[in-house]
Each structure stands twice: as C-alpha cells, then as structure tokens.
Design a protein around this motif. Structure first.
Motif, PDB file in Angstrom:
ATOM      1  N   ASN A 118      -1.293  -6.189 -20.029  1.00 23.74           N
ATOM      2  CA  ASN A 118      -2.746  -6.523 -20.186  1.00 23.74           C
ATOM      3  C   ASN A 118      -3.696  -5.569 -19.802  1.00 23.74           C
ATOM      4  O   ASN A 118      -4.868  -5.532 -20.501  1.00 23.74           O
ATOM      5  N   PHE A 119      -3.356  -4.602 -18.856  1.00 23.32           N
ATOM      6  CA  PHE A 119      -4.410  -3.669 -18.347  1.00 23.32           C
ATOM      7  C   PHE A 119      -3.563  -2.436 -18.304  1.00 23.32           C
ATOM      8  O   PHE A 119      -3.220  -1.935 -17.393  1.00 23.32           O
ATOM      9  N   PRO A 120      -3.311  -1.807 -19.468  1.00 23.40           N
ATOM     10  CA  PRO A 120      -2.440  -0.673 -19.542  1.00 23.40           C
ATOM     11  C   PRO A 120      -2.818   0.613 -18.644  1.00 23.40           C
ATOM     12  O   PRO A 120      -1.977   1.502 -18.538  1.00 23.40           O
ATOM     13  N   LYS A 121      -4.100   0.713 -18.472  1.00 20.90           N
ATOM     14  CA  LYS A 121      -4.518   1.732 -17.475  1.00 20.90           C
ATOM     15  C   LYS A 121      -4.209   1.778 -16.190  1.00 20.90           C
ATOM     16  O   LYS A 121      -4.301   2.581 -15.209  1.00 20.90           O
ATOM     17  N   VAL A 122      -3.491   0.597 -15.828  1.00 21.25           N
ATOM     18  CA  VAL A 122      -3.409   0.204 -14.333  1.00 21.25           C
ATOM     19  C   VAL A 122      -1.665   0.083 -14.026  1.00 21.25           C
ATOM     20  O   VAL A 122      -1.139  -0.303 -14.738  1.00 21.25           O
ATOM     21  N   LYS A 123      -1.330   0.905 -12.966  1.00 19.88           N
ATOM     22  CA  LYS A 123      -0.075   0.608 -12.266  1.00 19.88           C
ATOM     23  C   LYS A 123      -0.277  -0.208 -11.156  1.00 19.88           C
ATOM     24  O   LYS A 123      -0.929   0.344  -9.897  1.00 19.88           O
ATOM     25  N   VAL A 124       0.291  -1.290 -11.133  1.00 22.91           N
ATOM     26  CA  VAL A 124       0.040  -2.224  -9.757  1.00 22.91           C
ATOM     27  C   VAL A 124       1.308  -1.492  -8.938  1.00 22.91           C
ATOM     28  O   VAL A 124       2.247  -1.183  -8.935  1.00 22.91           O
ATOM     29  N   LYS A 125       0.551  -1.540  -7.639  1.00 23.33           N
ATOM     30  CA  LYS A 125       1.536  -1.275  -6.363  1.00 23.33           C
ATOM     31  C   LYS A 125       2.221  -2.463  -5.828  1.00 23.33           C
ATOM     32  O   LYS A 125       1.326  -3.200  -5.174  1.00 23.33           O
ATOM     33  N   PHE A 126       3.247  -2.609  -6.109  1.00 27.05           N
ATOM     34  CA  PHE A 126       4.164  -3.903  -5.741  1.00 27.05           C
ATOM     35  C   PHE A 126       5.137  -3.522  -4.723  1.00 27.05           C
ATOM     36  O   PHE A 126       5.938  -2.496  -4.568  1.00 27.05           O
ATOM     37  N   SER A 127       5.073  -4.352  -3.533  1.00 20.22           N
ATOM     38  CA  SER A 127       5.992  -4.054  -2.511  1.00 20.22           C
ATOM     39  C   SER A 127       6.504  -5.538  -2.059  1.00 20.22           C
ATOM     40  O   SER A 127       5.852  -6.345  -1.967  1.00 20.22           O
ATOM     41  N   ALA A 128       7.669  -5.668  -1.199  1.00 22.52           N
ATOM     42  CA  ALA A 128       8.141  -6.823  -0.643  1.00 22.52           C
ATOM     43  C   ALA A 128       8.659  -6.451   0.554  1.00 22.52           C
ATOM     44  O   ALA A 128       9.483  -5.315   0.699  1.00 22.52           O
ATOM     45  N   THR A 129       8.460  -7.342   1.578  1.00 18.89           N
ATOM     46  CA  THR A 129       8.865  -7.219   2.846  1.00 18.89           C
ATOM     47  C   THR A 129       8.949  -8.348   3.743  1.00 18.89           C
ATOM     48  O   THR A 129       8.462  -9.662   3.058  1.00 18.89           O
ATOM     49  N   GLN A 130       9.941  -8.377   4.645  1.00 17.56           N
ATOM     50  CA  GLN A 130       9.964  -9.728   5.309  1.00 17.56           C
ATOM     51  C   GLN A 130       9.059  -9.734   6.767  1.00 17.56           C
ATOM     52  O   GLN A 130       8.771 -10.470   7.388  1.00 17.56           O
ATOM     53  N   LYS A 131       8.420  -8.513   6.591  1.00 17.83           N
ATOM     54  CA  LYS A 131       7.554  -8.227   7.965  1.00 17.83           C
ATOM     55  C   LYS A 131       6.421  -8.257   7.536  1.00 17.83           C
ATOM     56  O   LYS A 131       5.422  -7.195   7.670  1.00 17.83           O
ATOM     57  N   ILE A 132       5.661  -9.383   7.189  1.00 18.29           N
ATOM     58  CA  ILE A 132       4.164  -9.597   6.585  1.00 18.29           C
ATOM     59  C   ILE A 132       3.356  -9.176   7.759  1.00 18.29           C
ATOM     60  O   ILE A 132       2.424  -8.268   7.593  1.00 18.29           O
ATOM     61  N   GLN A 133       3.435  -9.829   8.988  1.00 18.21           N
ATOM     62  CA  GLN A 133       2.505  -9.737   9.986  1.00 18.21           C
ATOM     63  C   GLN A 133       2.411  -8.385  10.385  1.00 18.21           C
ATOM     64  O   GLN A 133       1.280  -7.537  10.730  1.00 18.21           O
ATOM     65  N   SER A 134       3.650  -7.893  10.723  1.00 16.79           N
ATOM     66  CA  SER A 134       3.518  -6.162  11.640  1.00 16.79           C
ATOM     67  C   SER A 134       3.278  -5.402  10.321  1.00 16.79           C
ATOM     68  O   SER A 134       2.748  -4.333  10.743  1.00 16.79           O
ATOM     69  N   THR A 135       3.416  -5.596   9.216  1.00 15.58           N
ATOM     70  CA  THR A 135       3.233  -4.650   7.964  1.00 15.58           C
ATOM     71  C   THR A 135       1.542  -4.603   7.716  1.00 15.58           C
ATOM     72  O   THR A 135       0.990  -3.458   7.538  1.00 15.58           O
ATOM     73  N   LEU A 136       1.131  -5.893   7.533  1.00 14.92           N
ATOM     74  CA  LEU A 136      -0.346  -5.964   7.073  1.00 14.92           C
ATOM     75  C   LEU A 136      -1.330  -6.171   8.186  1.00 14.92           C
ATOM     76  O   LEU A 136      -2.400  -5.999   7.983  1.00 14.92           O
ATOM     77  N   GLN A 137      -1.114  -6.655   9.487  1.00 17.84           N
ATOM     78  CA  GLN A 137      -1.893  -6.705  10.702  1.00 17.84           C
ATOM     79  C   GLN A 137      -2.737  -5.441  10.559  1.00 17.84           C
ATOM     80  O   GLN A 137      -4.102  -5.641  10.954  1.00 17.84           O
ATOM     81  N   PRO A 138      -2.359  -4.209  10.882  1.00 18.65           N
ATOM     82  CA  PRO A 138      -2.870  -3.095  11.189  1.00 18.65           C
ATOM     83  C   PRO A 138      -4.048  -2.761   9.870  1.00 18.65           C
ATOM     84  O   PRO A 138      -5.148  -2.387  10.080  1.00 18.65           O
ATOM     85  N   ARG A 139      -3.701  -3.219   8.614  1.00 19.05           N
ATOM     86  CA  ARG A 139      -4.483  -2.963   7.430  1.00 19.05           C
ATOM     87  C   ARG A 139      -5.763  -3.967   7.523  1.00 19.05           C
ATOM     88  O   ARG A 139      -6.728  -3.994   7.069  1.00 19.05           O
ATOM     89  N   PHE A 140      -5.393  -5.112   7.929  1.00 26.95           N
ATOM     90  CA  PHE A 140      -6.445  -6.016   8.116  1.00 26.95           C
ATOM     91  C   PHE A 140      -7.320  -5.442   9.017  1.00 26.95           C
ATOM     92  O   PHE A 140      -8.672  -5.539   9.036  1.00 26.95           O
ATOM     93  N   ASN A 141      -6.970  -5.193  10.270  1.00 28.59           N
ATOM     94  CA  ASN A 141      -7.693  -4.623  11.437  1.00 28.59           C
ATOM     95  C   ASN A 141      -8.704  -3.382  11.019  1.00 28.59           C
ATOM     96  O   ASN A 141      -9.896  -3.253  11.083  1.00 28.59           O
TER      97      ASN A 141
END
Length: 483
Positions: free
Chosen positions: A94-117
């Motif tokens: 639907n948005f051909p100029k966009v490449k989605v950055k997709f990733s999967a992890t079981q470590k949601i908090q430890s992976t994303l906490q620093p990025r929220f910070n």
C-alpha cells in the motif's frame, strides 16, 4: 496472562508464556521493572523528528506519510511471526516507497526499555511475554498513544464500518484504564480454561466433570490407568489462574474477581476464594498432580500432557499452536470451562475466562504513530484476521473471521465453549493492571508455593492478601478500579 501465551495469550492475554527467572520471582520484585518505572518517569525526549502527516484519503484514512519509515517489533511467542509478516507485506504494498523494519524478540522489555528512555521507541509493539513491559506503568507515565483515531477509522476491507464496530465485545474496554481513551489493542482473542484430550477422557468412559467431587473421581480413575490428573507450568504458576479465577467467579459471583482487581481489603479472604484454593490443594494432597510438575516450564508441562502423562492442564487457546509438534493427530484437543464446587455455585457451569491477548501498543514518542496504527488497521481487517486464525489456530479481536475456515479441534472446542458460556464470560483485570503483582507474587510466591505443597491454602491466602494490600498502599503504582 493470557497468552496470553503467544504467553497471550495472548492471553489473556495476556504475556504469559516465557521464563520468569526463579530468583527474580522469589525476590518478589522485578529489578528491570522498577528501573523501567523510574526510566519512564524521567523519559520525555522527542527522540528525533516525527513523521509529517500524509494526506488523508479514503484509502489512507489515518493520513500515513507514504515515504516515512515504519518500525514494528513483535513478541516472538506461540503465535509465531508469519501472520505479522504477512500483514507487513500488505502495508508495504500500500505504501511502496516504504520498507518496514520488522523484528521479533522474546526480550521485549530489555530490548525496548532503553529506547523508551531515549525517546526513540518503535512505531508498533506487541508487548507480550515474560518480559512484557508493565502496561499500568506505561499508561500511568503517558508513554502510549491514544488509539481512538484507529478505532474511529474505517475498517480495512469494509469502509462502511468503523474499526471499533468490527471488534469482539470487551476488546475496546480492555484497552482502557481510566477514562475513555484506549491505550492498548489486544489482537488475539484467547479462551482460557482446562485443556484435555477428548480421546483420553473417552478412554476413561468419562465426561468432563462439572463438580469437584466428579473431578476428583475422574482423577482417581486416571491414576489407576497410570495417568496423572493434572499438570501445569510449575515455573510459571500464573497459568493456574486461567482456570482458578473463573472458578472463583463461578462459585462466588463476578464480584469476587472485581474486588480482587480493585485491590479491596480482604478480597482474597472471600469464602469462594477459600473454597477454590482448598479444591486445588486437594489435587496436590491426593497426589493427582504429575510428579515433578513444580519444576516444569510451560513447554515441558505441555509436552508431558500431550504425551498422555496427565489428563488436564490449565492454559490458553495458544496451546494448540504452541504444542502442535507434540500433540498427536488423534488427540482430539478440547477445552472446558472450569469445574465448580457443587450446585450451590452462583454462576452456571460454562462460566469461562475469555479476553483479548497479545497487547499491541503505539508509543506516544514513536516517530510514525499513524504508520503504527495503520499496520494495526490492516491486521484487524477480515483478510488478515482469517489469515491469523488459519495459521495459528486462534481467534482474533475481529468479531468473525472464521467463515470458510476449517476449524481445528481445539479452536472448534474453544468456539463451542464461548457459545456455552453465553454472557458468563469473565475477564480478570489484575493480570494487566498489576502485572508484577499477578505474575511474581500471586502466581509464583502464592499459588506456585501452595500447589507445590509448601503453603497451605490458608497460608497462601494470607500471603496473597498481604501482597495485594502492599500494592494498594504503594503510591508509586497507579491504581485502577472497575467503574
């Protein structure tokens, strides 16, 4: 929970399906969660430029910028990644100029906490698993975007309806904490209960037991055939409530669960709670629990159960997909609402816990909040919903999505259980309002210890009530109540 399950869960929900370290659990407080609490309180940087709004059109009702990058982080659990990757491909088409950055992890908090910070979170997150970020904290610290624009947008594939009008009952309300804003969209729809092999039950010449005396009789019959009555995830005993909580509601009424959710004084001392704790403890006392269960994780307990070593297991509807490689083809997987005590129970047999699982959130500080919501809009369409149900053997928040799909035994049984329950569907909120209290204190330190025989029911109730009272008095926790 779960789920949760996937935890979970979805389910119900909810994150419910990955390891919680024993040391952390018995320490009664999660150090990462507390650091996350303080980090959330101090975060607030803009983390870079927000994507400029795109033009709103019939095909782009949320005004997604058609060149802005979009990032999607999925919990890598029992539902796998394929359903989400399929939906990402639709977004990119639907948005051909966009490449989605997709990733999967079981470590949601430890992976994303620093990025929220740092104020640089992804645009869409499936906040599930044992490292689930505490939803109450995220909401309380204004870390999430209000999803009302998504809910009021035309549904994907049927623009005559708003997204909110295509969802199962209770899904919108689950995403609310206090007020009208919706912070979370639970994508899976999880049926929690007691799972078993209909073939095994038939071999015992038994039906699923509706009273506790019947349950004990079935377990005794199973034992004589060399099979334990029950097993559960001993390392994650917050699976036990998947059948215990709706049993408590069946015995004493929904108000029992509401009082527990509200952290009311003496809520855990209700006679219905005591009756249900005593009943479950009897499974331990009579030796009807598979030997070694307290040391098993969710996969190990599910595997033992699938191998016929135990008849019953409390779980969520993700179990059919998560255990697909070990469940025999002739297993005839089924789920039932929990067994009650007797005819004096307040609610009828069939009372079950079913609710949203797999909580998706769009961070307030995301660069492309419209993109995150649009990805969710795609996923909530009928086509993506059917794709999810076909691939992972679970329902979604979309109300329907089973037409033309050949239902697997477990999914067919889950749909039947929902039909039987009718209006008697409960949804305990303690599992998403107070994640750490539910998992580590009530689950591990309370129920887990009781089911392992290290606490009596009276001791477990006293301990859990103390935990609830401490949470109620803790001013660092945002408190929620049923309206």
């Amino acid at each position: 929970m779960g789920s949760t399950s996937a935890d979970s869960n979805g389910t119900p929900g909810v994150g419910r399906r990955d390891l919680i370290k024993r040391s952390t659990a018995l320490g009664l407080i999660s150090v990462p969660t507390m650091s996350f609490l303080s980090a959330c309180a101090s975060s607030g940087g803009d983390g870079g430029e927000k994507a400029e709004a795109g033009e709103k059109t019939a095909k782009n009702p949320l005004g997604v910028n058609n060149t802005a990058p979009m990032e999607f982080v999925l919990f890598d659990g029992g539902f796998g990644k394929e359903y989400a990757q399929d939906a990402v491909r639709i977004y990119e088409k639907n948005f051909p100029k966009v490449k989605v950055k997709f990733s999967a992890t079981q470590k949601i908090q430890s992976t994303l906490q620093p990025r929220f910070n740092q104020g640089t979170p992804p645009d869409l997150i499936d906040n599930s698993g044992a490292e689930q970020m505490d939803m109450g904290v995220l909401v309380g610290k204004n870390q999430l975007a209000d999803l009302t624009p998504l809910l009021d947008a035309p549904s994907y594939g049927d623009p005559a309806k708003k997204v909110r009008d295509t969802l199962r009952p209770g899904i919108v309300e689950m995403g609310q904490f206090d007020g009208e804003k919706v912070w979370i969209l639970y994508y899976a729809y999880t049926v929690y209960g007691v799972w078993y092999s209909q073939k095994a039950l038939n071999a015992l010449d038994e039906q699923y037991p509706e009273t506790w005396d019947q349950m004990l009789a079935v377990c005794e019959k199973a034992r004589k055939k060399g099979m334990a009555g029950w097993t559960y995830s001993g390392k994650h005993p917050y699976y036990i409530p998947f059948s215990l909580y709706p049993m408590m509601a069946k015995v004493g009424g929904v108000e029992v669960l509401d009082a527990i959710d509200n952290l009311e004084p003496n809520a855990w001392k209700h006679p219905a709670v005591k009756a249900c704790f005593d009943a479950y403890y009897e499974l331990f006392r009579k030796g009807y629990i598979l030997k070694g269960t307290p040391g098993l994780d969710h996969i190990q307990s599910q595997t033992a159960w699938a191998q016929g070593k135990a008849l019953f297991i409390p779980n969520g509807s993700w179990v059919e997909n998560e255990s697909a490689n070990v469940i025999p083809k002739d297993f005839d997987l089924a789920v039932s609402a929990p067994t009650g005590i007797d005819s004096s129970d307040k609610l009828p047999f069939g009372t079950i816990w079913a609710s949203g699982g797999e909580p998706f959130v769009v961070p307030a500080n995301a660069k492309n909040t419209a993109g995150g919501m649009e990805q969710l809009r795609i996923m909530l369409g009928e086509a993506s919903s059917k794709n999810f149900t076909s691939k992972v053997k679970s329902l979604t928040a979309y109300d329907g999505g089973t037409d033309g799909i050949s239902l697997t035994p477990g999914l067919k049984s889950a749909v039947g259980a929902l039909d039987k329950a009718g209006e008697n569907i409960v949804n305990p909120r303690i599992q998403d309002w107070y994640v750490q209290l539910e998992k580590e204190r009530i689950g591990v330190a309370g129920l887990g210890e009781m089911m392992a025989g290290r606490l009596t029911p009276a001791e477990a109730i006293k301990k859990i009530q103390q935990f609830a009272d401490e949470a109620a008095k803790d001013s660092s926790i945002k408190h929620y109540k049923h309206q």
